[in-house]
Design a protein around this motif. Structure first.
Motif, PDB file in Angstrom:
ATOM      1  N   VAL A 105       0.815  -1.207   0.000  1.00 49.81           N
ATOM      2  CA  VAL A 105       0.000   0.000   0.000  1.00 49.81           C
ATOM      3  C   VAL A 105       0.853   1.264   0.000  1.00 49.81           C
ATOM      4  CG1 VAL A 105      -1.622   1.368   1.369  1.00 49.81           C
ATOM      5  CG2 VAL A 105      -2.051  -1.056   1.007  1.00 49.81           C
ATOM      6  N   GLU A 106       1.905   1.305   0.797  1.00 46.85           N
ATOM      7  CA  GLU A 106       2.723   2.520   0.850  1.00 46.85           C
ATOM      8  C   GLU A 106       3.346   2.827  -0.510  1.00 46.85           C
ATOM      9  OE1 GLU A 106       3.315   4.917   2.982  1.00 46.85           O
ATOM     10  OE2 GLU A 106       1.987   4.128   4.536  1.00 46.85           O
ATOM     11  N   THR A 107       3.770   1.797  -1.206  1.00 48.55           N
ATOM     12  CA  THR A 107       4.297   2.004  -2.564  1.00 48.55           C
ATOM     13  C   THR A 107       3.212   2.531  -3.481  1.00 48.55           C
ATOM     14  OG1 THR A 107       5.925   0.236  -2.277  1.00 48.55           O
ATOM     15  CG2 THR A 107       5.416   0.889  -4.535  1.00 48.55           C
ATOM     16  N   ALA A 108       2.006   2.004  -3.329  1.00 51.57           N
ATOM     17  CA  ALA A 108       0.875   2.487  -4.123  1.00 51.57           C
ATOM     18  C   ALA A 108       0.594   3.950  -3.834  1.00 51.57           C
ATOM     19  CB  ALA A 108      -0.363   1.639  -3.838  1.00 51.57           C
ATOM     20  N   PHE A 109       0.643   4.352  -2.562  1.00 53.05           N
ATOM     21  CA  PHE A 109       0.449   5.759  -2.214  1.00 53.05           C
ATOM     22  C   PHE A 109       1.472   6.637  -2.938  1.00 53.05           C
ATOM     23  CE2 PHE A 109      -1.609   5.184   2.288  1.00 53.05           C
ATOM     24  CZ  PHE A 109      -2.799   4.836   1.685  1.00 53.05           C
ATOM     25  N   GLU A 110       2.725   6.214  -2.936  1.00 53.39           N
ATOM     26  CA  GLU A 110       3.770   6.995  -3.593  1.00 53.39           C
ATOM     27  C   GLU A 110       3.511   7.116  -5.084  1.00 53.39           C
ATOM     28  OE1 GLU A 110       7.442   5.090  -2.662  1.00 53.39           O
ATOM     29  OE2 GLU A 110       7.267   5.435  -0.490  1.00 53.39           O
ATOM     30  N   ARG A 111       3.083   6.029  -5.692  1.00 54.31           N
ATOM     31  CA  ARG A 111       2.805   6.066  -7.133  1.00 54.31           C
ATOM     32  C   ARG A 111       1.563   6.895  -7.446  1.00 54.31           C
ATOM     33  NH1 ARG A 111       2.555   0.229  -9.451  1.00 54.31           N
ATOM     34  NH2 ARG A 111       1.990   1.490 -11.292  1.00 54.31           N
ATOM     35  N   MET A 112       0.573   6.872  -6.557  1.00 49.89           N
ATOM     36  CA  MET A 112      -0.609   7.710  -6.754  1.00 49.89           C
ATOM     37  C   MET A 112      -0.233   9.182  -6.810  1.00 49.89           C
ATOM     38  SD  MET A 112      -3.310   5.807  -4.210  1.00 49.89           S
ATOM     39  CE  MET A 112      -4.310   7.258  -4.026  1.00 49.89           C
ATOM     40  N   LEU A 113       0.655   9.588  -5.917  1.00 48.62           N
ATOM     41  CA  LEU A 113       1.082  10.987  -5.895  1.00 48.62           C
ATOM     42  C   LEU A 113       1.759  11.396  -7.193  1.00 48.62           C
ATOM     43  CD1 LEU A 113       2.481  11.241  -2.251  1.00 48.62           C
ATOM     44  CD2 LEU A 113       0.427  12.355  -3.156  1.00 48.62           C
ATOM     45  N   LYS A 114       2.370  10.437  -7.873  1.00 49.64           N
ATOM     46  CA  LYS A 114       3.045  10.708  -9.147  1.00 49.64           C
ATOM     47  C   LYS A 114       2.135  10.462 -10.349  1.00 49.64           C
ATOM     48  CE  LYS A 114       7.481   9.200  -7.188  1.00 49.64           C
ATOM     49  NZ  LYS A 114       8.542   8.156  -7.261  1.00 49.64           N
ATOM     50  N   GLY A 115       0.895  10.039 -10.093  1.00 51.72           N
ATOM     51  CA  GLY A 115      -0.028   9.739 -11.189  1.00 51.72           C
ATOM     52  C   GLY A 115       0.341   8.494 -11.953  1.00 51.72           C
ATOM     53  N   GLU A 116       0.992   7.554 -11.285  1.00 50.80           N
ATOM     54  CA  GLU A 116       1.484   6.352 -11.957  1.00 50.80           C
ATOM     55  C   GLU A 116       0.535   5.171 -11.777  1.00 50.80           C
ATOM     56  OE1 GLU A 116       5.369   5.566 -10.427  1.00 50.80           O
ATOM     57  OE2 GLU A 116       6.287   7.314 -11.386  1.00 50.80           O
ATOM     58  N   VAL A 117      -0.732   5.370 -12.068  1.00 59.56           N
ATOM     59  CA  VAL A 117      -1.681   4.261 -12.018  1.00 59.56           C
ATOM     60  C   VAL A 117      -2.793   4.525 -13.021  1.00 59.56           C
ATOM     61  CG1 VAL A 117      -2.961   5.357 -10.119  1.00 59.56           C
ATOM     62  CG2 VAL A 117      -3.237   2.897 -10.554  1.00 59.56           C
ATOM     63  N   LYS A 118      -3.208   3.477 -13.700  1.00 54.83           N
ATOM     64  CA  LYS A 118      -4.346   3.540 -14.627  1.00 54.83           C
ATOM     65  C   LYS A 118      -5.327   2.442 -14.232  1.00 54.83           C
ATOM     66  CE  LYS A 118      -2.106   5.413 -18.753  1.00 54.83           C
ATOM     67  NZ  LYS A 118      -1.847   5.183 -20.197  1.00 54.83           N
ATOM     68  N   TYR A 119      -6.410   2.816 -13.496  1.00 53.84           N
ATOM     69  CA  TYR A 119      -6.660   4.145 -12.957  1.00 53.84           C
ATOM     70  C   TYR A 119      -6.929   4.049 -11.455  1.00 53.84           C
ATOM     71  CZ  TYR A 119      -6.669   6.222 -17.512  1.00 53.84           C
ATOM     72  OH  TYR A 119      -6.267   6.674 -18.740  1.00 53.84           O
ATOM     73  N   ARG A 120      -6.952   2.820 -10.940  1.00 53.37           N
ATOM     74  CA  ARG A 120      -7.110   2.606  -9.506  1.00 53.37           C
ATOM     75  C   ARG A 120      -6.320   1.391  -9.052  1.00 53.37           C
ATOM     76  NH1 ARG A 120     -10.861   4.892  -5.843  1.00 53.37           N
ATOM     77  NH2 ARG A 120     -11.525   6.888  -6.709  1.00 53.37           N
ATOM     78  N   PHE A 121      -5.669   1.529  -7.898  1.00 53.44           N
ATOM     79  CA  PHE A 121      -5.092   0.370  -7.232  1.00 53.44           C
ATOM     80  C   PHE A 121      -6.192  -0.359  -6.471  1.00 53.44           C
ATOM     81  CE2 PHE A 121      -1.151   3.021  -7.355  1.00 53.44           C
ATOM     82  CZ  PHE A 121      -0.362   2.133  -8.061  1.00 53.44           C
ATOM     83  N   VAL A 122      -6.121  -1.675  -6.484  1.00 49.37           N
ATOM     84  CA  VAL A 122      -7.027  -2.511  -5.695  1.00 49.37           C
ATOM     85  C   VAL A 122      -6.193  -3.537  -4.940  1.00 49.37           C
ATOM     86  CG1 VAL A 122      -8.867  -4.235  -5.768  1.00 49.37           C
ATOM     87  CG2 VAL A 122      -9.017  -2.209  -7.214  1.00 49.37           C
ATOM     88  N   ILE A 123      -6.446  -3.626  -3.638  1.00 54.08           N
ATOM     89  CA  ILE A 123      -5.724  -4.590  -2.808  1.00 54.08           C
ATOM     90  C   ILE A 123      -6.385  -5.964  -2.922  1.00 54.08           C
ATOM     91  CG2 ILE A 123      -4.978  -5.182  -0.477  1.00 54.08           C
ATOM     92  CD1 ILE A 123      -5.377  -2.147   0.197  1.00 54.08           C
ATOM     93  N   ASP A 124      -5.605  -6.950  -3.295  1.00 55.22           N
ATOM     94  CA  ASP A 124      -6.050  -8.337  -3.247  1.00 55.22           C
ATOM     95  C   ASP A 124      -5.755  -8.835  -1.831  1.00 55.22           C
ATOM     96  OD1 ASP A 124      -6.447 -11.066  -3.383  1.00 55.22           O
ATOM     97  OD2 ASP A 124      -5.296 -11.359  -5.212  1.00 55.22           O
ATOM     98  N   MET A 125      -6.811  -8.944  -1.018  1.00 55.33           N
ATOM     99  CA  MET A 125      -6.606  -9.252   0.400  1.00 55.33           C
ATOM    100  C   MET A 125      -6.106 -10.673   0.630  1.00 55.33           C
ATOM    101  SD  MET A 125      -7.215  -6.377   1.763  1.00 55.33           S
ATOM    102  CE  MET A 125      -6.907  -7.044   3.387  1.00 55.33           C
ATOM    103  N   LYS A 126      -6.210 -11.513  -0.383  1.00 52.33           N
ATOM    104  CA  LYS A 126      -5.737 -12.902  -0.245  1.00 52.33           C
ATOM    105  C   LYS A 126      -4.297 -13.065  -0.732  1.00 52.33           C
ATOM    106  CE  LYS A 126      -9.923 -13.874   1.053  1.00 52.33           C
ATOM    107  NZ  LYS A 126     -10.223 -14.045   2.482  1.00 52.33           N
ATOM    108  N   ALA A 127      -3.763 -12.069  -1.408  1.00 52.02           N
ATOM    109  CA  ALA A 127      -2.414 -12.175  -1.965  1.00 52.02           C
ATOM    110  C   ALA A 127      -1.391 -12.294  -0.834  1.00 52.02           C
ATOM    111  CB  ALA A 127      -2.098 -10.957  -2.828  1.00 52.02           C
ATOM    112  N   GLY A 128      -0.492 -13.233  -0.975  1.00 48.81           N
ATOM    113  CA  GLY A 128       0.570 -13.399  -0.008  1.00 48.81           C
ATOM    114  C   GLY A 128       0.192 -14.198   1.215  1.00 48.81           C
ATOM    115  N   ARG A 129      -1.098 -14.602   1.303  1.00 52.79           N
ATOM    116  CA  ARG A 129      -1.520 -15.391   2.454  1.00 52.79           C
ATOM    117  C   ARG A 129      -1.323 -16.872   2.182  1.00 52.79           C
ATOM    118  NH1 ARG A 129      -7.276 -12.854   4.556  1.00 52.79           N
ATOM    119  NH2 ARG A 129      -6.654 -10.671   4.605  1.00 52.79           N
ATOM    120  N   ALA A 130      -1.081 -17.628   3.229  1.00 55.58           N
ATOM    121  CA  ALA A 130      -0.921 -19.078   3.093  1.00 55.58           C
ATOM    122  C   ALA A 130      -2.265 -19.714   2.784  1.00 55.58           C
ATOM    123  CB  ALA A 130      -0.356 -19.648   4.367  1.00 55.58           C
TER     124      ALA A 130
END
Length: 349
Positions: free
Chosen positions: A324-349
């Motif tokens: 998320v913090e990386t996403a925040f940084e990229r949002m400030l730079k306009g580096e997303v088309k057009y929304r970030f979405v968190i996959d809440m299951k990603a990275g979970r066992a």
């Protein structure tokens, strides 16, 4: 009921893992297992306390998609396993003029925000969707059409309904010409929805390179608003404008593009006031400048059903919760088309 997620502990520190208590299931509540949560720019504002109203610890997230895990005894319209969504609000007074009209977003005592609102059962503040589950009053839960890609539905619960509501309120008709200012999270949904409603969409931008994407999303014409000749070409031609830019700018050139009886509707909230517009053309063309905030639960469901019929979702980039913090940084730079979405299951066992 325990929940785990990511929280801002202070305005000047990054989000970090956080375990907290949700309220126990009430008779009218549902417990939702969160699968996806959109990252709205307001999440960044709140995490950094840029509006001066944040209370910490703060768990952001108000674009929530998941499945019902349990229902309260009084819930009959939802069942375990249903795919549902939760947007910006999770409660309201229920009896003021606005609530009685089904416009909870304008609750006269203030609706309860999905996060940083007042938790009316166990006290404290509400916690949002950057977490594994949420308990919500079922009246503020909407059904997600089975035809839609769930990972791209989450932004519809904020950006989608925020642009849908004014299009419906001002009774957009097929064949009308609609201007959209800005091609970001809100703007790209405005283009998709207005186009699907049969309007001729004109995208205004200060970035010429966004033109190709605007046409792909459904715009019929792209106008670079810093080019006087292009602005002159669309003078007196639009029935309505949705202004999705969250920065102060001159409204007069936009008013000049409206037909008599046209509406300029402000959706973005700038951090400083717009310059006062010239009243003369407003008087002589009977123009109006209005604002609008998110949408009601009824409008949200109508919007989702419409999107289900037309196959409309947001353009998204999936991330894991710890990104998320990386996403925040990229949002400030306009580096997303057009929304970030968190996959809440990603990275979970």
């Amino acid at each position: 009921m325990q929940s785990t997620g990511m929280a801002a502990k202070a305005a000047d520190t990054p989000l970090e893992p956080f375990t907290f208590e949700r309220r126990e299931l009430q008779a009218t509540d549902v417990l939702i297992d969160i699968h996806y949560c959109g990252v709205c720019h307001s999440d960044l504002h709140m995490a950094r306390n840029e509006w001066g109203v944040s209370q910490f610890p703060l768990v952001p997230g108000h674009e929530i998609v998941g499945r019902v895990l349990a229902t309260g005894d009084a819930v009959s319209h939802l069942k375990i396993g249903d795919v549902v969504g939760v947007g910006v609000m999770v409660d309201s007074c229920g009896h003021c003029h606005s609530c009685s009209r089904g416009e909870e977003q304008y609750c006269e005592t203030g609706f309860t925000a999905t996060y940083n609102g007042d938790e009316n059962v166990i006290g404290g503040k509400t916690f949002g969707g950057y977490a594994d589950n949420i308990v919500v009053n079922s009246k503020f839960v909407v059904a997600i059409p089975a035809s839609l890609e769930l990972s791209a539905v989450a932004p519809l619960l904020c950006a989608g309904v925020t642009t849908w509501s004014p299009l419906r309120h001002w009774n957009l008709q097929p064949g009308q010409r609609v201007g959209v200012i800005g091609l970001g999270g809100l703007g790209h949904m405005a283009v998709k929805l207005a186009s699907a409603m049969g309007a001729e969409v004109v995208l205004f931008t200060t970035s010429p390179h966004k033109g190709v994407d605007a046409l792909r999303l459904g715009a019929h014409q792209v106008v670079v608003s810093t080019e006087p000749e292009q602005m002159a070409d669309v003078a007196n031609s639009l029935d309505m404008i949705l202004d999705c830019v969250a920065a102060p700018h001159d409204l007069d050139p936009l008013l000049a593009t409206l037909k008599t009886n046209g509406h300029l509707v402000l959706v973005g909230i700038p951090d400083a006031p717009h310059a006062a517009p010239n009243v003369t053309p407003m008087v002589f063309k009977r123009l109006s400048i209005a604002g609008t905030s998110i949408g009601s639960i009824k409008e949200t469901q109508e919007m989702l059903d419409f999107c289900g019929q037309h196959g409309i979702v947001a353009d998204v980039e999936l991330i894991a919760l710890n990104e998320v913090e990386t996403a925040f940084e990229r949002m400030l730079k306009g580096e997303v088309k057009y929304r970030f979405v968190i996959d809440m299951k990603a990275g979970r066992a």
